[in-house]
Design a protein around this motif. Structure first.
Motif, mmCIF file in Angstrom:
data_model
loop_
_atom_site.group_PDB
_atom_site.id
_atom_site.type_symbol
_atom_site.label_atom_id
_atom_site.label_comp_id
_atom_site.label_asym_id
_atom_site.label_seq_id
_atom_site.Cartn_x
_atom_site.Cartn_y
_atom_site.Cartn_z
ATOM 1 N N SER A 15 0.830 -1.210 0.000
ATOM 2 C CA SER A 15 0.000 0.000 0.000
ATOM 3 C C SER A 15 0.859 1.253 0.000
ATOM 4 O O SER A 15 0.385 2.328 0.362
ATOM 5 C CB SER A 15 -0.929 0.008 1.218
ATOM 6 O OG SER A 15 -0.179 -0.009 2.421
ATOM 7 N N ALA A 16 2.125 1.106 -0.404
ATOM 8 C CA ALA A 16 3.049 2.239 -0.344
ATOM 9 C C ALA A 16 3.538 2.690 -1.710
ATOM 10 O O ALA A 16 3.678 3.874 -1.976
ATOM 11 C CB ALA A 16 4.247 1.880 0.539
ATOM 12 N N LEU A 17 3.833 1.730 -2.618
ATOM 13 C CA LEU A 17 4.513 2.019 -3.893
ATOM 14 C C LEU A 17 5.855 2.701 -3.599
ATOM 15 O O LEU A 17 6.543 2.304 -2.673
ATOM 16 C CB LEU A 17 3.627 2.852 -4.811
ATOM 17 C CG LEU A 17 2.322 2.195 -5.266
ATOM 18 C CD1 LEU A 17 1.547 3.129 -6.183
ATOM 19 C CD2 LEU A 17 2.578 0.868 -5.938
ATOM 20 N N GLY A 18 6.244 3.706 -4.378
ATOM 21 C CA GLY A 18 7.542 4.337 -4.164
ATOM 22 C C GLY A 18 8.673 3.489 -4.706
ATOM 23 O O GLY A 18 8.463 2.437 -5.327
ATOM 24 N N GLU A 19 9.897 3.935 -4.481
ATOM 25 C CA GLU A 19 11.069 3.291 -5.062
ATOM 26 C C GLU A 19 11.220 1.837 -4.637
ATOM 27 O O GLU A 19 11.717 1.002 -5.403
ATOM 28 C CB GLU A 19 12.327 4.081 -4.699
ATOM 29 C CG GLU A 19 12.415 5.447 -5.363
ATOM 30 C CD GLU A 19 12.363 5.355 -6.881
ATOM 31 O OE1 GLU A 19 13.066 4.492 -7.449
ATOM 32 O OE2 GLU A 19 11.612 6.130 -7.493
ATOM 33 N N ALA A 51 10.182 -1.439 -6.768
ATOM 34 C CA ALA A 51 10.986 -2.027 -7.841
ATOM 35 C C ALA A 51 11.610 -3.357 -7.439
ATOM 36 O O ALA A 51 11.939 -4.189 -8.289
ATOM 37 C CB ALA A 51 12.078 -1.043 -8.264
ATOM 38 N N LYS A 52 11.760 -3.587 -6.144
ATOM 39 C CA LYS A 52 12.388 -4.825 -5.675
ATOM 40 C C LYS A 52 11.400 -5.983 -5.565
ATOM 41 O O LYS A 52 11.817 -7.142 -5.445
ATOM 42 C CB LYS A 52 13.035 -4.586 -4.310
ATOM 43 C CG LYS A 52 14.189 -3.580 -4.333
ATOM 44 C CD LYS A 52 14.825 -3.450 -2.958
ATOM 45 C CE LYS A 52 16.039 -2.531 -2.992
ATOM 46 N NZ LYS A 52 16.722 -2.453 -1.680
ATOM 47 N N ILE A 53 10.113 -5.680 -5.581
ATOM 48 C CA ILE A 53 9.115 -6.721 -5.324
ATOM 49 C C ILE A 53 9.126 -7.839 -6.369
ATOM 50 O O ILE A 53 9.109 -9.024 -5.993
ATOM 51 C CB ILE A 53 7.708 -6.091 -5.164
ATOM 52 C CG1 ILE A 53 7.659 -5.278 -3.871
ATOM 53 C CG2 ILE A 53 6.626 -7.170 -5.156
ATOM 54 C CD1 ILE A 53 6.351 -4.548 -3.649
ATOM 55 N N ASP A 87 4.828 7.029 -6.437
ATOM 56 C CA ASP A 87 4.234 6.371 -7.595
ATOM 57 C C ASP A 87 5.017 5.111 -7.963
ATOM 58 O O ASP A 87 6.004 4.762 -7.319
ATOM 59 C CB ASP A 87 4.206 7.338 -8.782
ATOM 60 C CG ASP A 87 3.299 8.528 -8.534
ATOM 61 O OD1 ASP A 87 2.226 8.341 -7.922
ATOM 62 O OD2 ASP A 87 3.667 9.649 -8.928
ATOM 63 N N PHE A 88 4.581 4.443 -9.034
ATOM 64 C CA PHE A 88 5.326 3.286 -9.519
ATOM 65 C C PHE A 88 6.707 3.723 -9.990
ATOM 66 O O PHE A 88 6.839 4.653 -10.775
ATOM 67 C CB PHE A 88 4.605 2.630 -10.697
ATOM 68 C CG PHE A 88 3.442 1.766 -10.305
ATOM 69 C CD1 PHE A 88 3.640 0.562 -9.643
ATOM 70 C CD2 PHE A 88 2.153 2.139 -10.616
ATOM 71 C CE1 PHE A 88 2.569 -0.243 -9.286
ATOM 72 C CE2 PHE A 88 1.073 1.346 -10.268
ATOM 73 C CZ PHE A 88 1.278 0.152 -9.604
ATOM 74 N N PRO A 89 7.761 3.035 -9.545
ATOM 75 C CA PRO A 89 9.096 3.332 -10.053
ATOM 76 C C PRO A 89 9.369 2.501 -11.306
ATOM 77 O O PRO A 89 8.569 1.640 -11.686
ATOM 78 C CB PRO A 89 9.991 2.856 -8.909
ATOM 79 C CG PRO A 89 9.256 1.656 -8.380
ATOM 80 C CD PRO A 89 7.790 1.994 -8.501
ATOM 81 N N ALA A 90 10.495 2.756 -11.950
ATOM 82 C CA ALA A 90 10.943 1.862 -13.016
ATOM 83 C C ALA A 90 11.336 0.530 -12.388
ATOM 84 O O ALA A 90 11.937 0.495 -11.318
ATOM 85 C CB ALA A 90 12.131 2.467 -13.744
ATOM 86 N N PHE A 91 10.930 -0.582 -13.023
ATOM 87 C CA PHE A 91 11.342 -1.891 -12.505
ATOM 88 C C PHE A 91 11.614 -2.819 -13.681
ATOM 89 O O PHE A 91 11.295 -2.504 -14.840
ATOM 90 C CB PHE A 91 10.304 -2.480 -11.554
ATOM 91 C CG PHE A 91 8.925 -2.649 -12.138
ATOM 92 C CD1 PHE A 91 8.568 -3.794 -12.830
ATOM 93 C CD2 PHE A 91 7.963 -1.661 -11.967
ATOM 94 C CE1 PHE A 91 7.305 -3.948 -13.355
ATOM 95 C CE2 PHE A 91 6.680 -1.805 -12.481
ATOM 96 C CZ PHE A 91 6.355 -2.953 -13.181
ATOM 97 N N ASN A 92 12.205 -3.968 -13.402
ATOM 98 C CA ASN A 92 12.626 -4.909 -14.435
ATOM 99 C C ASN A 92 11.407 -5.616 -15.016
ATOM 100 O O ASN A 92 10.955 -6.635 -14.483
ATOM 101 C CB ASN A 92 13.616 -5.916 -13.850
ATOM 102 C CG ASN A 92 14.245 -6.791 -14.918
ATOM 103 O OD1 ASN A 92 13.719 -6.926 -16.008
ATOM 104 N ND2 ASN A 92 15.389 -7.387 -14.583
#
Length: 332
Positions: A231-235, A238-240, A259-264
């Motif tokens: 329920s947080a999002l943020g940087e 990206a690790k999830i 917000d949503f960060p860049a992730f793989n």
């Protein structure tokens, strides 16, 4: 009657005398015994919520006694001890809320008052094993957690479930629902004390999300997750994907950290992960949630109880994210 009124942008939390609600057909008047805060209430008071209107009585969660019934309502409902479903007019589809969906406490007057009026269809018997304060803590956070975990996350017995930011009201309900369902629960928090408290609720282990290697720690502890509720999002989001098992479900219902960060994305589609948004819940989900409460005799986690007149102090505690569990207002 006394109430907490969102009076203006400059004066958003006012304890004052207001008129008692006047019933329309199909409505009931509930004498509120206790009401609970949600993060939503805080965002409204700082003007960071859609559809704000002045004046409005705040509050989505409440439990009390039916004091009066309107035309067309069973007279036998009078005097009953009830809790209120704050998720109104969810819509024709169970997949998402419709255009008429609204949450009690904005735009309609809410539960931070001695009396609140609601449609009779949104009342349910108060669980007999709970106090007024415990019952009032359930509705909004409990329903949000139920839909996120089961409807969107498809959690089932044996699943490894990760709850991000588990000290909130929704976080503590997520732990309780998941443990009741037979899941293996892991948590994150920014406080060692709160992590210890999540273990008392049945979580296996937790890590501090302020640690740079929190994801590595979780990977070593659990080996991977079937369901992640965030329920947080943020940087940190990206690790999830990296700590998810193939086919895992990731569910989000808030963005307190950004917000949503860049992730793989390659890792995301290679594992065939599912990302879902979630919002409150349906009548059927509310009823299913109450069945869990009754079946497992679940007692909500109460952080602190304040008198109605001290709502400003209670909201300030929520602003600091100091709580573990729900903050409740007692209404005499």
């Amino acid at each position: 009657m006394k109430a907490i009124v969102l009076e203006s942008a400059e004066n958003p939390i006012v304890y004052k005398e207001v008129n008692k609600p006047v019933l329309q057909a199909g409505e009931v008047l509930v004498q509120v015994k206790a009401a609970a805060l949600n993060r939503r209430d805080y965002w409204i008071t700082v003007g960071k919520y859609g559809g704000i209107k002045y004046p409005t009585i705040l509050g989505s969660d409440g439990a009390g006694i039916v004091a009066e019934v309107g035309e067309g309502v069973d007279a036998g409902l009078a005097g009953k001890e009830v809790i209120i479903n704050p998720s109104h007019d969810y819509g024709a589809s169970d997949e998402f809320q419709g255009k008429d969906f609204k949450i009690l406490g904005l735009p309609e007057d809410g539960t931070f008052a001695e009396y609140v009026k609601v449609k009779a269809e949104y009342l349910y018997p108060k669980p007999a094993h709970l106090s007024w304060e415990q019952a009032a803590a359930i509705p909004l956070a409990g329903l949000t957690a139920y839909r996120a975990l089961f409807t969107k996350g498809h959690a089932k017995a044996g699943d490894k479930v990760l709850i991000i930011g588990a000290g909130s009201g929704t976080g503590t309900f997520l732990i309780q629902w998941a443990v009741a369902a037979g899941c293996e629960v892991y948590t994150t928090s920014g406080s060692a004390e709160k992590i210890a408290l999540t273990k008392e609720l049945g979580a296996i282990a937790g890590v501090n999300y302020k640690d740079e290697d929190w994801d590595t720690q979780l990977q070593q502890l659990a080996g991977g997750f079937d369901v992640v509720i965030d329920s947080a999002l943020g940087e940190g989001f990206a690790k999830i994907p990296d700590i998810c098992k193939p086919g895992a479900h990731i569910v989000t219902f808030g963005g307190t950290a950004g917000d949503f960060p860049a992730f793989n994305a390659r890792r995301f589609f290679y594992k065939q992960l599912t990302l879902s948004g979630s919002m409150m819940g349906t009548v059927a989900e509310f009823e299913a949630m109450l069945n869990i409460v009754d079946k497992y005799r679940i007692v909500p986690v109460i952080d602190e109880v304040f008198p109605l007149a001290d709502a400003k102090t209670a909201i300030a505690r929520m602003e600091r994210s100091a709580q573990f569990g729900k903050i409740v207002l007692k209404i005499s």
